[in-house]
Scaffold this motif. Structure first.
Motif, PDB file in Angstrom:
ATOM      1  N   LEU A  82       0.791  -1.189  -0.056  1.00  0.00           N
ATOM      2  CA  LEU A  82       0.048   0.128   0.141  1.00  0.00           C
ATOM      3  C   LEU A  82       1.009   1.254  -0.060  1.00  0.00           C
ATOM      4  O   LEU A  82       2.008   1.329   0.618  1.00  0.00           O
ATOM      5  CB  LEU A  82      -0.854   0.243   1.358  1.00  0.00           C
ATOM      6  N   LEU A  83       0.271   2.258  -0.717  1.00  0.00           N
ATOM      7  CA  LEU A  83       1.168   3.680  -0.611  1.00  0.00           C
ATOM      8  C   LEU A  83       0.573   4.382   0.738  1.00  0.00           C
ATOM      9  O   LEU A  83      -0.637   4.463   1.081  1.00  0.00           O
ATOM     10  CB  LEU A  83       0.648   4.381  -1.739  1.00  0.00           C
ATOM     11  N   VAL A  84       1.433   4.765   1.448  1.00  0.00           N
ATOM     12  CA  VAL A  84       1.112   5.505   2.706  1.00  0.00           C
ATOM     13  C   VAL A  84       0.812   7.065   2.408  1.00  0.00           C
ATOM     14  O   VAL A  84       1.889   7.768   2.355  1.00  0.00           O
ATOM     15  CB  VAL A  84       2.480   5.508   3.857  1.00  0.00           C
ATOM     16  N   LEU A  85      -0.122   7.373   2.195  1.00  0.00           N
ATOM     17  CA  LEU A  85      -0.476   8.906   1.856  1.00  0.00           C
ATOM     18  C   LEU A  85      -0.051   9.837   2.770  1.00  0.00           C
ATOM     19  O   LEU A  85       0.383  10.785   2.269  1.00  0.00           O
ATOM     20  CB  LEU A  85      -2.004   8.786   1.486  1.00  0.00           C
ATOM     21  N   TYR A  87       2.460  10.123   4.348  1.00  0.00           N
ATOM     22  CA  TYR A  87       4.107  10.620   3.973  1.00  0.00           C
ATOM     23  C   TYR A  87       4.337  11.889   2.958  1.00  0.00           C
ATOM     24  O   TYR A  87       5.461  12.226   3.284  1.00  0.00           O
ATOM     25  CB  TYR A  87       4.930   9.407   3.623  1.00  0.00           C
ATOM     26  N   ARG A  88       3.373  12.116   2.376  1.00  0.00           N
ATOM     27  CA  ARG A  88       3.608  12.968   1.108  1.00  0.00           C
ATOM     28  C   ARG A  88       2.771  14.262   1.232  1.00  0.00           C
ATOM     29  O   ARG A  88       1.491  13.989   1.499  1.00  0.00           O
ATOM     30  CB  ARG A  88       3.526  12.306  -0.233  1.00  0.00           C
ATOM     31  N   ASN A  89       3.222  15.290   0.644  1.00  0.00           N
ATOM     32  CA  ASN A  89       2.406  16.604   0.066  1.00  0.00           C
ATOM     33  C   ASN A  89       1.301  15.810  -0.830  1.00  0.00           C
ATOM     34  O   ASN A  89       1.837  15.176  -1.668  1.00  0.00           O
ATOM     35  CB  ASN A  89       3.338  17.713  -0.402  1.00  0.00           C
ATOM     36  N   PRO A  90       0.153  16.089  -0.472  1.00  0.00           N
ATOM     37  CA  PRO A  90      -0.781  15.498  -1.450  1.00  0.00           C
ATOM     38  C   PRO A  90      -0.805  15.944  -2.855  1.00  0.00           C
ATOM     39  O   PRO A  90      -1.232  15.325  -3.859  1.00  0.00           O
ATOM     40  CB  PRO A  90      -2.205  15.928  -0.919  1.00  0.00           C
ATOM     41  N   LEU A  91      -0.267  17.219  -2.853  1.00  0.00           N
ATOM     42  CA  LEU A  91      -0.333  17.539  -4.540  1.00  0.00           C
ATOM     43  C   LEU A  91       0.980  16.965  -5.036  1.00  0.00           C
ATOM     44  O   LEU A  91       0.834  16.896  -6.606  1.00  0.00           O
ATOM     45  CB  LEU A  91      -0.312  19.357  -4.358  1.00  0.00           C
ATOM     46  N   LEU A  92       2.025  16.972  -4.636  1.00  0.00           N
ATOM     47  CA  LEU A  92       3.104  16.303  -5.177  1.00  0.00           C
ATOM     48  C   LEU A  92       2.850  14.781  -5.453  1.00  0.00           C
ATOM     49  O   LEU A  92       3.186  14.350  -6.568  1.00  0.00           O
ATOM     50  CB  LEU A  92       4.260  16.268  -4.140  1.00  0.00           C
ATOM     51  N   LEU A  93       2.183  14.073  -4.596  1.00  0.00           N
ATOM     52  CA  LEU A  93       1.635  12.832  -4.821  1.00  0.00           C
ATOM     53  C   LEU A  93       0.890  12.724  -6.121  1.00  0.00           C
ATOM     54  O   LEU A  93       0.784  11.721  -6.945  1.00  0.00           O
ATOM     55  CB  LEU A  93       0.680  12.426  -3.563  1.00  0.00           C
ATOM     56  N   ALA A  94      -0.224  13.734  -6.151  1.00  0.00           N
ATOM     57  CA  ALA A  94      -1.069  13.984  -7.255  1.00  0.00           C
ATOM     58  C   ALA A  94      -0.254  13.951  -8.629  1.00  0.00           C
ATOM     59  O   ALA A  94      -0.758  13.302  -9.491  1.00  0.00           O
ATOM     60  CB  ALA A  94      -2.207  14.844  -7.266  1.00  0.00           C
ATOM     61  N   LYS A  95       0.652  14.756  -8.627  1.00  0.00           N
ATOM     62  CA  LYS A  95       1.658  14.476  -9.937  1.00  0.00           C
ATOM     63  C   LYS A  95       2.144  13.418 -10.220  1.00  0.00           C
ATOM     64  O   LYS A  95       2.182  12.914 -11.514  1.00  0.00           O
ATOM     65  CB  LYS A  95       2.687  15.950  -9.796  1.00  0.00           C
ATOM     66  N   ASP A 136      -7.304  11.078   5.330  1.00  0.00           N
ATOM     67  CA  ASP A 136      -8.484  11.702   4.870  1.00  0.00           C
ATOM     68  C   ASP A 136      -8.124  12.883   3.735  1.00  0.00           C
ATOM     69  O   ASP A 136      -8.844  13.264   2.921  1.00  0.00           O
ATOM     70  CB  ASP A 136      -9.381  12.080   5.967  1.00  0.00           C
ATOM     71  N   GLU A 137      -7.348  13.961   4.206  1.00  0.00           N
ATOM     72  CA  GLU A 137      -7.094  15.009   3.388  1.00  0.00           C
ATOM     73  C   GLU A 137      -6.540  14.743   2.204  1.00  0.00           C
ATOM     74  O   GLU A 137      -6.828  15.194   1.146  1.00  0.00           O
ATOM     75  CB  GLU A 137      -5.731  16.045   4.606  1.00  0.00           C
ATOM     76  N   ALA A 138      -5.574  13.807   2.111  1.00  0.00           N
ATOM     77  CA  ALA A 138      -5.092  13.158   0.885  1.00  0.00           C
ATOM     78  C   ALA A 138      -6.027  12.731  -0.026  1.00  0.00           C
ATOM     79  O   ALA A 138      -6.224  13.107  -1.242  1.00  0.00           O
ATOM     80  CB  ALA A 138      -3.865  12.355   0.990  1.00  0.00           C
ATOM     81  N   LEU A 139      -6.988  11.821   0.417  1.00  0.00           N
ATOM     82  CA  LEU A 139      -7.956  11.456  -0.435  1.00  0.00           C
ATOM     83  C   LEU A 139      -8.905  12.506  -1.052  1.00  0.00           C
ATOM     84  O   LEU A 139      -9.326  12.460  -2.139  1.00  0.00           O
ATOM     85  CB  LEU A 139      -8.870  10.387   0.337  1.00  0.00           C
ATOM     86  N   ASP A 140      -9.097  13.520  -0.199  1.00  0.00           N
ATOM     87  CA  ASP A 140     -10.029  14.502  -0.656  1.00  0.00           C
ATOM     88  C   ASP A 140      -9.193  15.597  -1.661  1.00  0.00           C
ATOM     89  O   ASP A 140     -10.208  15.924  -2.718  1.00  0.00           O
ATOM     90  CB  ASP A 140     -10.369  15.571   0.633  1.00  0.00           C
ATOM     91  N   VAL A 141      -8.047  15.584  -1.509  1.00  0.00           N
ATOM     92  CA  VAL A 141      -7.193  16.473  -2.543  1.00  0.00           C
ATOM     93  C   VAL A 141      -7.293  15.613  -3.875  1.00  0.00           C
ATOM     94  O   VAL A 141      -7.618  16.295  -4.992  1.00  0.00           O
ATOM     95  CB  VAL A 141      -6.032  16.789  -1.983  1.00  0.00           C
ATOM     96  N   LEU A 142      -7.021  14.353  -3.754  1.00  0.00           N
ATOM     97  CA  LEU A 142      -6.735  13.374  -5.103  1.00  0.00           C
ATOM     98  C   LEU A 142      -8.349  13.578  -5.828  1.00  0.00           C
ATOM     99  O   LEU A 142      -8.342  13.456  -7.058  1.00  0.00           O
ATOM    100  CB  LEU A 142      -6.378  11.992  -4.786  1.00  0.00           C
ATOM    101  N   ARG A 143      -9.445  13.531  -4.862  1.00  0.00           N
ATOM    102  CA  ARG A 143     -10.700  13.407  -5.374  1.00  0.00           C
ATOM    103  C   ARG A 143     -11.006  14.802  -6.229  1.00  0.00           C
ATOM    104  O   ARG A 143     -11.663  14.927  -7.343  1.00  0.00           O
ATOM    105  CB  ARG A 143     -11.695  13.095  -4.445  1.00  0.00           C
TER     106      ARG A 143
END
Length: 306
Positions: A82-85, A87-95, A136-143
């Motif tokens: 699994l990717l541990v969301l 650990y990362r800034n969600p916008l960097l992860l999104a890229k 939860d925050e990362a999931l919201d950003v990705l969505r």
């Protein structure tokens, strides 16, 4: 039932050739040729030596490894597992997610979780106690990031004032998200926002190590899947659109001496009856040839056995 092959880099004694270019490409092609639906890599970017010595495992960066495997395959889905969301800034992860999805032609699945290694959080500068909120925050950003012209949001550790992420992923609004975790909170998150659930069939000791609930049998798993389906229905979602992927003791193939192919097939059948749609398989990591032979055998004897 579909099948995911987890790369053996996490196994003790995995041959280095399996996580180097030629060997990794060969393993990925063998996974696809055998009829597996997905190839998976786990992640631990900064584990402690203590954890490794007590049964932990090595890993590659999953998104980088999957991008490499995308170039060696054409149909195989690519799973972070699994990717541990947090650990990362969600916008960097999104890229990074969008890049891998583009390069693979829309074949990425985001297996995600909140993480459980306290020392790893400390090494990466992330508050362990924030991990649920950060997930939860990362999931919201990705969505939300790819659904509008720009993204505006105030996170725990970032401020977005009209940021964009272009090009976005091939799969819109985002690649499917499968969430790990055995507990009820994980199922609630899936019902609210995800496209899959990825529990582990494990006992009390392993559950304590990974900071989750135990699920000891297909019968217990069935009860949990039934509860998830009720949550999905209550949320106005069709339970048939949400996948359930499971890893169990039977995931290792070939299994321990004394185990039979018939027992393995029976176990997979029990999981299917419990509502499982994907099963994780882990092959030998002794050398590239042994790993590829095991993949081919599993394809012949289980996936395509009829």
């Amino acid at each position: 039932m579909r099948f995911t092959a987890e790369h053996p880099v996490g196994q003790q004694g995995c041959a280095p050739q399996l996580y180097q270019g030629d060997g990794l490409a060969r393993f990925a092609r063998a996974t696809e040729d055998a009829g597996f639906g997905a190839l998976a890599f786990t992640e631990h970017p900064a584990p402690s030596l203590k954890w490794l010595e007590r049964g932990g495992h090595a890993s590659l960066d999953p998104l980088a490894a999957l991008a490499f495997c995308a170039a060696a395959t054409t149909r195989l889905r690519l799973l972070t597992y699994l990717l541990v969301l947090p650990y990362r800034n969600p916008l960097l992860l999104a890229k990074t997610i969008a890049t891998v999805d583009q390069l693979s032609g829309g074949r990425l699945t985001i297996g995600a979780g909140s993480g459980y290694l306290r020392s790893e959080f400390g090494a990466l500068g992330v508050e362990f106690e924030e991990r649920g909120a950060l997930l939860d925050e990362a999931l919201d950003v990705l969505r939300e990031l790819w659904t509008g012209e720009s993204y505006v949001g105030e996170g725990r550790h970032f401020t977005a004032r009209g940021q964009v992420s272009v090009p976005g992923p091939v799969q819109l609004p985002h690649p499917p998200v499968w969430l790990g975790g055995n507990g009820r909170n994980a199922r609630r998150r899936v019902a609210r926002t995800a496209q899959g659930w990825a529990p582990l069939l494990i006992g009390d000791e392993a559950a304590a190590t990974t900071r989750t609930a135990a699920l000891k049998s297909p019968a217990e798993l069935k009860d949990a899947v039934d509860e998830l389906r009720e949550m999905l229905a209550d949320a106005g979602r069709d339970p048939a659109t949400v996948d359930v992927q499971v890893q169990s003791r039977q995931s290792d193939f070939p299994g321990k001496p004394g185990g039979s192919l018939e027992e393995h097939r029976h176990h997979v059948g029990e999981l299917a009856e419990a509502g499982v749609t994907w099963f994780v398989v882990r092959t030998s990591g002794a050398d590239v040839g042994a790993a590829c032979d095991a993949l081919a055998a599993y394809g012949r004897d289980v996936i395509n056995a009829g």
